[in-house]
Design a protein around this motif. Structure first.
Motif, short mmCIF file in Angstrom:
data_model
loop_
_atom_site.label_atom_id
_atom_site.label_comp_id
_atom_site.label_asym_id
_atom_site.label_seq_id
_atom_site.Cartn_x
_atom_site.Cartn_y
_atom_site.Cartn_z
N ASP A 128 -1.51 33.54 -7.00
CA ASP A 128 0.38 33.25 -8.24
C ASP A 128 -0.34 31.15 -8.53
O ASP A 128 -0.46 30.54 -6.75
CB ASP A 128 1.13 32.73 -6.94
N VAL A 129 -0.12 30.90 -9.18
CA VAL A 129 -0.62 29.34 -9.37
C VAL A 129 0.77 28.75 -9.89
O VAL A 129 0.79 27.31 -10.92
CB VAL A 129 -1.54 29.24 -9.96
N THR A 130 1.79 29.47 -9.98
CA THR A 130 2.78 29.10 -10.99
C THR A 130 3.57 27.74 -9.83
O THR A 130 3.18 27.40 -8.36
CB THR A 130 4.26 29.72 -10.95
N ALA A 131 4.44 26.88 -10.37
CA ALA A 131 5.26 26.26 -9.26
C ALA A 131 6.22 26.42 -8.43
O ALA A 131 7.27 25.85 -7.74
CB ALA A 131 5.99 24.24 -9.93
N GLY A 132 6.74 27.32 -8.06
CA GLY A 132 7.63 28.33 -8.01
C GLY A 132 7.51 28.43 -7.16
O GLY A 132 5.99 28.15 -5.63
N ALA B 45 6.47 31.41 -4.75
CA ALA B 45 5.24 31.92 -4.39
C ALA B 45 4.29 31.61 -4.74
O ALA B 45 3.23 31.91 -4.35
CB ALA B 45 5.62 33.53 -5.63
N ARG B 46 4.23 30.49 -4.53
CA ARG B 46 3.17 28.95 -5.53
C ARG B 46 2.57 29.19 -3.90
O ARG B 46 2.22 29.47 -2.66
CB ARG B 46 2.73 27.33 -5.08
N GLY B 47 0.49 29.85 -4.22
CA GLY B 47 0.03 30.14 -3.62
C GLY B 47 -0.46 31.89 -3.19
O GLY B 47 -1.11 32.11 -1.95
N MET B 48 0.33 32.22 -3.26
CA MET B 48 0.40 33.68 -3.23
C MET B 48 -0.57 34.81 -3.02
O MET B 48 -1.69 34.87 -4.98
CB MET B 48 1.98 34.15 -3.51
N THR B 49 -1.32 35.06 -2.11
CA THR B 49 -1.97 36.27 -2.66
C THR B 49 -2.15 37.06 -3.09
O THR B 49 -0.76 38.24 -2.07
CB THR B 49 -3.47 36.66 -1.62
N LEU B 50 -1.56 38.01 -4.06
CA LEU B 50 -1.37 39.50 -4.92
C LEU B 50 -2.00 40.13 -4.45
O LEU B 50 -2.91 40.52 -5.42
CB LEU B 50 -0.41 38.93 -5.63
N VAL B 51 -2.03 41.19 -3.98
CA VAL B 51 -3.03 41.80 -3.56
C VAL B 51 -2.38 44.12 -4.25
O VAL B 51 -1.62 44.04 -3.59
CB VAL B 51 -3.40 42.70 -2.61
N ASP B 52 -2.57 44.16 -4.84
CA ASP B 52 -2.67 45.18 -5.83
C ASP B 52 -2.59 46.82 -4.52
O ASP B 52 -3.82 47.40 -5.41
CB ASP B 52 -2.55 45.10 -7.08
N ARG B 53 -2.03 47.31 -4.27
CA ARG B 53 -2.35 48.71 -3.30
C ARG B 53 -1.89 49.32 -3.77
O ARG B 53 -1.81 50.81 -3.00
CB ARG B 53 -1.83 48.10 -2.14
N ARG B 54 -1.93 49.79 -4.45
CA ARG B 54 -0.97 50.64 -5.70
C ARG B 54 -2.37 51.70 -5.89
O ARG B 54 -3.13 50.96 -6.13
CB ARG B 54 -0.20 50.75 -6.95
N ALA B 55 -1.90 53.00 -5.56
CA ALA B 55 -2.84 53.32 -5.60
C ALA B 55 -3.38 53.94 -7.09
O ALA B 55 -4.85 54.32 -7.43
CB ALA B 55 -2.56 55.34 -5.36
N LEU B 56 -2.89 54.01 -8.50
CA LEU B 56 -2.76 54.00 -9.68
C LEU B 56 -2.25 52.00 -10.21
O LEU B 56 -1.52 52.78 -11.16
CB LEU B 56 -2.67 55.41 -9.94
N PRO B 57 -2.62 51.75 -10.13
CA PRO B 57 -2.35 50.39 -10.78
C PRO B 57 -2.80 50.70 -12.41
O PRO B 57 -3.52 50.73 -12.69
CB PRO B 57 -3.99 49.38 -10.28
N ILE B 58 -1.40 50.01 -12.83
CA ILE B 58 -0.74 49.26 -13.98
C ILE B 58 -1.06 48.41 -14.58
O ILE B 58 -0.78 47.79 -14.03
CB ILE B 58 0.31 50.49 -14.40
N ASP B 59 -2.24 47.76 -15.12
CA ASP B 59 -2.50 46.52 -16.07
C ASP B 59 -2.54 45.42 -14.67
O ASP B 59 -1.71 44.54 -15.02
CB ASP B 59 -1.46 46.27 -16.72
N PRO B 60 -3.63 46.24 -14.34
CA PRO B 60 -3.32 44.91 -12.52
C PRO B 60 -3.81 43.17 -12.83
O PRO B 60 -4.48 43.60 -14.26
CB PRO B 60 -4.71 45.58 -11.72
N TRP C 290 -2.45 27.85 -0.18
CA TRP C 290 -1.72 26.81 -0.56
C TRP C 290 -2.36 25.95 -0.94
O TRP C 290 -2.00 25.45 -2.16
CB TRP C 290 -0.44 27.57 0.18
N ALA C 291 -3.09 25.36 -0.12
CA ALA C 291 -3.36 23.95 0.55
C ALA C 291 -4.35 23.46 -1.61
O ALA C 291 -4.28 22.16 -2.21
CB ALA C 291 -4.88 23.99 1.18
N ASP C 292 -4.58 25.06 -2.48
CA ASP C 292 -5.43 24.43 -3.81
C ASP C 292 -5.35 25.95 -4.24
O ASP C 292 -6.23 26.60 -4.74
CB ASP C 292 -6.93 23.97 -3.75
N VAL D 241 4.92 33.45 1.52
CA VAL D 241 4.18 34.46 1.45
C VAL D 241 3.06 33.29 1.03
O VAL D 241 2.23 33.95 1.01
CB VAL D 241 4.72 34.47 0.47
N ALA D 242 2.27 32.14 1.35
CA ALA D 242 1.59 31.55 1.04
C ALA D 242 0.96 31.42 2.54
O ALA D 242 0.79 31.27 3.56
CB ALA D 242 1.26 30.80 0.23
#
Length: 315
Positions: free
Chosen positions: A266-270, A272-287, A171-173, A165-166
């Protein structure tokens, strides 16, 4: 001269194409190049950047070395398996020795100096890990008014390459990427893997580049390891010019079509670390993150021709 540009880079074969694209474009004022760890260690990325500018007959462009490691968590894996041990498929030594000394200022110091001296806002094109850019924005918040926009190569909307996912540069930083992309307010364009892979060029394109003259021949000569890697990824003889796609947008605004989405890192150690979370919802709730421009499309053949014509007409 045209638009003013600073490139922050970790050469890297695709970085080499990107640097050359800016260096030979008459409508670009390439103010400086700063280097960061990434594809290979900082000593190699810095030497490569200097040699590439010499190849392009641009010893007037200053080069300064920056971060040799991420902001927070040490990360020892580079991309030498993609770019070769020296970052340029083992052919860095085929490039001319740089005549201009390395700047005594570090990367952040050079960027501050160049931005302060500019009479108009400057585009910054980070095409490696975002460590230097995060340090610049954190230490010199007053300089942001001199930055017109940041056009970065990094991230993925629906894919990764360093992990499932990264993308590598993020992912490098991830902490640096979070600081620049998700937290700051400098206008930002993210050029992700999803688009750069669609802009891949084939062996016929590379053959035209090689036949175009000394610069094209030298750039093509840097591709063997990169080509071997992407032959497996793409399923045909070709390469993905990730960084050159971003620099094309930096020097010709609008060559890529963008859409605005909230983006977080995502900066967690799991996993998904380094993943860019791109919110493509038409009506984002609390993006989470912040709305930035994400490059989603281009005239693929037009983009390939833009890069080829400029490199073929280069010094």
């Amino acid at each position: 001269m045209g638009s003013k540009l600073i490139i922050d880079t970790d050469p890297g074969v695709d970085d080499a194409f990107a640097i050359a694209l800016a260096a030979v474009s008459a409508d670009v004022e390439l103010l400086g190049v700063t280097t960061v760890f990434g594809n290979v260690p900082l000593t190699s990325t810095t030497a490569n950047a200097r040699r590439l500018l010499q190849l392009c007959d641009r010893p007037d462009v200053p080069v300064a070395a920056g971060a040799s490691r991420p902001l927070v968590h040490l990360n020892k894996r580079g991309s030498s398996h993609v770019h070769g041990n020296d970052g340029l498929s083992g052919h860095a030594g085929s490039l001319p020795e740089a005549t201009r000394p390395l700047e005594s200022l570090d990367a952040v110091g050079l960027m501050v100096s160049l931005l302060e001296a500019s009479d108009e806002p400057v585009t910054i094109a980070p095409i490696g890990p975002l460590t230097n850019i995060a340090a610049l924005l954190a230490a010199h918040p007053g300089i942001k008014s001199k930055i017109s926009r940041i056009v970065l190569m990094g991230g993925g909307v629906a894919r990764g390459n360093s992990t499932a996912v990264a993308e590598f540069n993020i992912w490098a930083d991830p902490e640096a990427a979070h600081r620049v992309i998700a937290e700051d307010d400098v206008p930002c364009v993210m050029v992700p893997l999803d688009l750069t892979h669609r802009c891949a060029v084939d062996s016929a394109w590379l053959a035209k580049l090689a036949a175009s003259g000394p610069l094209g021949r030298a750039l093509d000569g840097l591709t063997p390891d990169y080509l071997a890697h992407y032959r497996q990824v793409l399923g045909f003889d070709g390469i993905v010019m990730h960084d050159a796609v971003a620099v094309a947008e930096a020097i010709s605004p609008g060559i890529l079509r963008t859409e605005t989405y909230p983006v977080d890192i995502d900066v967690t150690a799991g996993p998904a670390r380094g993943m860019t979370l791109v919110d493509r919802r038409a009506l984002p709730i609390d993006p989470t993150g912040r709305p930035i421009e994400v490059a989603v499309d281009t005239d693929l053949d037009g983009l390939r021709e833009f890069v080829l014509s400029r490199l073929a007409g280069g010094r």
